[in-house]
Motif scaffolding. Sequence first.
Motif, PDB file in Angstrom:
ATOM      1  N   GLN A  43     -21.174 126.300  48.921  1.00 18.07           N
ATOM      2  CA  GLN A  43     -20.250 125.236  49.266  1.00 18.07           C
ATOM      3  C   GLN A  43     -20.698 123.904  48.690  1.00 18.07           C
ATOM      4  O   GLN A  43     -21.889 123.680  48.446  1.00 18.07           O
ATOM      5  CB  GLN A  43     -20.145 125.133  50.796  1.00 18.07           C
ATOM      6  CG  GLN A  43     -19.367 126.265  51.442  1.00 18.07           C
ATOM      7  CD  GLN A  43     -19.083 126.002  52.909  1.00 18.07           C
ATOM      8  OE1 GLN A  43     -19.871 125.339  53.588  1.00 18.07           O
ATOM      9  NE2 GLN A  43     -17.974 126.510  53.405  1.00 18.07           N
ATOM     10  N   ARG A  44     -19.737 123.023  48.493  1.00 18.35           N
ATOM     11  CA  ARG A  44     -20.054 121.678  48.027  1.00 18.35           C
ATOM     12  C   ARG A  44     -20.796 120.937  49.145  1.00 18.35           C
ATOM     13  O   ARG A  44     -20.418 121.015  50.315  1.00 18.35           O
ATOM     14  CB  ARG A  44     -18.755 120.943  47.682  1.00 18.35           C
ATOM     15  CG  ARG A  44     -18.931 119.708  46.860  1.00 18.35           C
ATOM     16  CD  ARG A  44     -17.605 119.206  46.344  1.00 18.35           C
ATOM     17  NE  ARG A  44     -16.984 120.137  45.409  1.00 18.35           N
ATOM     18  CZ  ARG A  44     -15.858 119.873  44.743  1.00 18.35           C
ATOM     19  NH1 ARG A  44     -15.246 118.712  44.910  1.00 18.35           N
ATOM     20  NH2 ARG A  44     -15.343 120.766  43.931  1.00 18.35           N
ATOM     21  N   GLU A  45     -21.856 120.238  48.785  1.00 20.54           N
ATOM     22  CA  GLU A  45     -22.657 119.543  49.792  1.00 20.54           C
ATOM     23  C   GLU A  45     -22.892 118.090  49.407  1.00 20.54           C
ATOM     24  O   GLU A  45     -22.903 117.724  48.238  1.00 20.54           O
ATOM     25  CB  GLU A  45     -23.999 120.244  49.998  1.00 20.54           C
ATOM     26  CG  GLU A  45     -24.902 120.256  48.786  1.00 20.54           C
ATOM     27  CD  GLU A  45     -26.258 120.915  49.054  1.00 20.54           C
ATOM     28  OE1 GLU A  45     -26.413 121.586  50.089  1.00 20.54           O
ATOM     29  OE2 GLU A  45     -27.164 120.756  48.221  1.00 20.54           O
ATOM     30  N   LEU A  46     -23.105 117.285  50.419  1.00 21.42           N
ATOM     31  CA  LEU A  46     -23.337 115.861  50.237  1.00 21.42           C
ATOM     32  C   LEU A  46     -24.663 115.604  49.525  1.00 21.42           C
ATOM     33  O   LEU A  46     -25.692 116.166  49.884  1.00 21.42           O
ATOM     34  CB  LEU A  46     -23.357 115.164  51.592  1.00 21.42           C
ATOM     35  CG  LEU A  46     -23.822 113.707  51.599  1.00 21.42           C
ATOM     36  CD1 LEU A  46     -22.798 112.808  50.936  1.00 21.42           C
ATOM     37  CD2 LEU A  46     -24.111 113.254  53.027  1.00 21.42           C
ATOM     38  N   VAL A  47     -24.608 114.727  48.532  1.00 16.22           N
ATOM     39  CA  VAL A  47     -25.843 114.185  47.955  1.00 16.22           C
ATOM     40  C   VAL A  47     -26.076 112.798  48.533  1.00 16.22           C
ATOM     41  O   VAL A  47     -27.097 112.526  49.162  1.00 16.22           O
ATOM     42  CB  VAL A  47     -25.777 114.124  46.421  1.00 16.22           C
ATOM     43  CG1 VAL A  47     -27.063 113.523  45.868  1.00 16.22           C
ATOM     44  CG2 VAL A  47     -25.547 115.519  45.841  1.00 16.22           C
ATOM     45  N   ALA A  48     -25.101 111.902  48.328  1.00 16.43           N
ATOM     46  CA  ALA A  48     -25.235 110.543  48.855  1.00 16.43           C
ATOM     47  C   ALA A  48     -23.902 109.825  48.806  1.00 16.43           C
ATOM     48  O   ALA A  48     -23.054 110.128  47.962  1.00 16.43           O
ATOM     49  CB  ALA A  48     -26.269 109.751  48.049  1.00 16.43           C
ATOM     50  N   THR A  49     -23.724 108.864  49.710  1.00 20.90           N
ATOM     51  CA  THR A  49     -22.556 107.991  49.688  1.00 20.90           C
ATOM     52  C   THR A  49     -23.002 106.550  49.830  1.00 20.90           C
ATOM     53  O   THR A  49     -24.129 106.275  50.279  1.00 20.90           O
ATOM     54  CB  THR A  49     -21.570 108.315  50.825  1.00 20.90           C
ATOM     55  OG1 THR A  49     -22.235 108.134  52.090  1.00 20.90           O
ATOM     56  CG2 THR A  49     -21.047 109.733  50.726  1.00 20.90           C
ATOM     57  N   ILE A  50     -22.113 105.640  49.432  1.00 16.44           N
ATOM     58  CA  ILE A  50     -22.424 104.214  49.513  1.00 16.44           C
ATOM     59  C   ILE A  50     -21.153 103.442  49.818  1.00 16.44           C
ATOM     60  O   ILE A  50     -20.089 103.733  49.264  1.00 16.44           O
ATOM     61  CB  ILE A  50     -23.096 103.734  48.208  1.00 16.44           C
ATOM     62  CG1 ILE A  50     -23.568 102.280  48.339  1.00 16.44           C
ATOM     63  CG2 ILE A  50     -22.190 103.936  47.002  1.00 16.44           C
ATOM     64  CD1 ILE A  50     -24.498 101.857  47.189  1.00 16.44           C
ATOM     65  N   ARG A  55     -24.343  99.961  51.917  1.00 12.30           N
ATOM     66  CA  ARG A  55     -24.982 100.834  52.904  1.00 12.30           C
ATOM     67  C   ARG A  55     -24.926 102.264  52.406  1.00 12.30           C
ATOM     68  O   ARG A  55     -23.885 102.753  51.985  1.00 12.30           O
ATOM     69  CB  ARG A  55     -24.283 100.703  54.251  1.00 12.30           C
ATOM     70  CG  ARG A  55     -24.990 101.426  55.383  1.00 12.30           C
ATOM     71  CD  ARG A  55     -24.356 101.089  56.715  1.00 12.30           C
ATOM     72  NE  ARG A  55     -22.944 101.450  56.745  1.00 12.30           N
ATOM     73  CZ  ARG A  55     -22.086 100.988  57.642  1.00 12.30           C
ATOM     74  NH1 ARG A  55     -22.490 100.123  58.555  1.00 12.30           N
ATOM     75  NH2 ARG A  55     -20.828 101.379  57.624  1.00 12.30           N
ATOM     76  N   THR A  56     -26.066 102.955  52.466  1.00 17.44           N
ATOM     77  CA  THR A  56     -26.168 104.287  51.882  1.00 17.44           C
ATOM     78  C   THR A  56     -26.397 105.364  52.935  1.00 17.44           C
ATOM     79  O   THR A  56     -26.915 105.107  54.027  1.00 17.44           O
ATOM     80  CB  THR A  56     -27.314 104.345  50.861  1.00 17.44           C
ATOM     81  OG1 THR A  56     -28.535 103.988  51.518  1.00 17.44           O
ATOM     82  CG2 THR A  56     -27.061 103.385  49.711  1.00 17.44           C
ATOM     83  N   ASN A  57     -26.037 106.578  52.548  1.00 15.06           N
ATOM     84  CA  ASN A  57     -26.268 107.754  53.382  1.00 15.06           C
ATOM     85  C   ASN A  57     -26.627 108.888  52.447  1.00 15.06           C
ATOM     86  O   ASN A  57     -25.941 109.131  51.456  1.00 15.06           O
ATOM     87  CB  ASN A  57     -25.010 108.107  54.187  1.00 15.06           C
ATOM     88  CG  ASN A  57     -25.217 109.343  55.032  1.00 15.06           C
ATOM     89  OD1 ASN A  57     -26.205 109.454  55.737  1.00 15.06           O
ATOM     90  ND2 ASN A  57     -24.298 110.278  54.953  1.00 15.06           N
ATOM     91  N   TYR A  58     -27.732 109.573  52.749  1.00 20.35           N
ATOM     92  CA  TYR A  58     -28.205 110.641  51.877  1.00 20.35           C
ATOM     93  C   TYR A  58     -28.201 111.980  52.595  1.00 20.35           C
ATOM     94  O   TYR A  58     -28.541 112.066  53.778  1.00 20.35           O
ATOM     95  CB  TYR A  58     -29.639 110.351  51.398  1.00 20.35           C
ATOM     96  CG  TYR A  58     -29.739 109.200  50.432  1.00 20.35           C
ATOM     97  CD1 TYR A  58     -30.002 107.911  50.878  1.00 20.35           C
ATOM     98  CD2 TYR A  58     -29.574 109.406  49.063  1.00 20.35           C
ATOM     99  CE1 TYR A  58     -30.100 106.852  49.983  1.00 20.35           C
ATOM    100  CE2 TYR A  58     -29.669 108.364  48.165  1.00 20.35           C
ATOM    101  CZ  TYR A  58     -29.925 107.082  48.632  1.00 20.35           C
ATOM    102  OH  TYR A  58     -30.013 106.048  47.734  1.00 20.35           O
ATOM    103  N   GLY A  59     -27.874 113.029  51.828  1.00 20.94           N
ATOM    104  CA  GLY A  59     -28.045 114.367  52.319  1.00 20.94           C
ATOM    105  C   GLY A  59     -29.528 114.726  52.311  1.00 20.94           C
ATOM    106  O   GLY A  59     -30.317 114.077  51.637  1.00 20.94           O
ATOM    107  N   GLY A  60     -29.861 115.776  53.039  1.00 20.29           N
ATOM    108  CA  GLY A  60     -31.269 116.103  53.197  1.00 20.29           C
ATOM    109  C   GLY A  60     -32.010 116.379  51.905  1.00 20.29           C
ATOM    110  O   GLY A  60     -33.165 116.002  51.743  1.00 20.29           O
TER     111      GLY A  60
END
Length: 119
Positions: A43-50, A55-60
Amino acid sequence: QVELVESGGGLVQAGGSLRLSCAASSSRSIFNMGWYRQAPGRQRELVATITPSGRTNYGGSAKGRFTISRDNAKNTVYLQKNSLKPEDTNVHYCNAVGVYLSGSVSNYWGQGTQVTVSS
């Protein structure tokens, strides 16, 4: 409608680095931008958003090795990938979330760019 154009993928040796870029055709109503990745059969998974404010959010899997950044003047989001491993081989997709005055929310996706890490 917003078009996302990705660039910067390719072949790199393990331990190397790449910088992905994604340019949006319009910044109007665009809120979050980010990167997702998808390996074959997964499945498609999160790498990072901004967010527009940075403000950033990272996948594990991205924490500590990847850095997302954004140039609002250029409608462009970047993903700096360091210390790459063979298991980082996948297709990366740029994503932008549009939030409109009507209250509707739209997800836009790029065409995908391949990242291949050789051992």
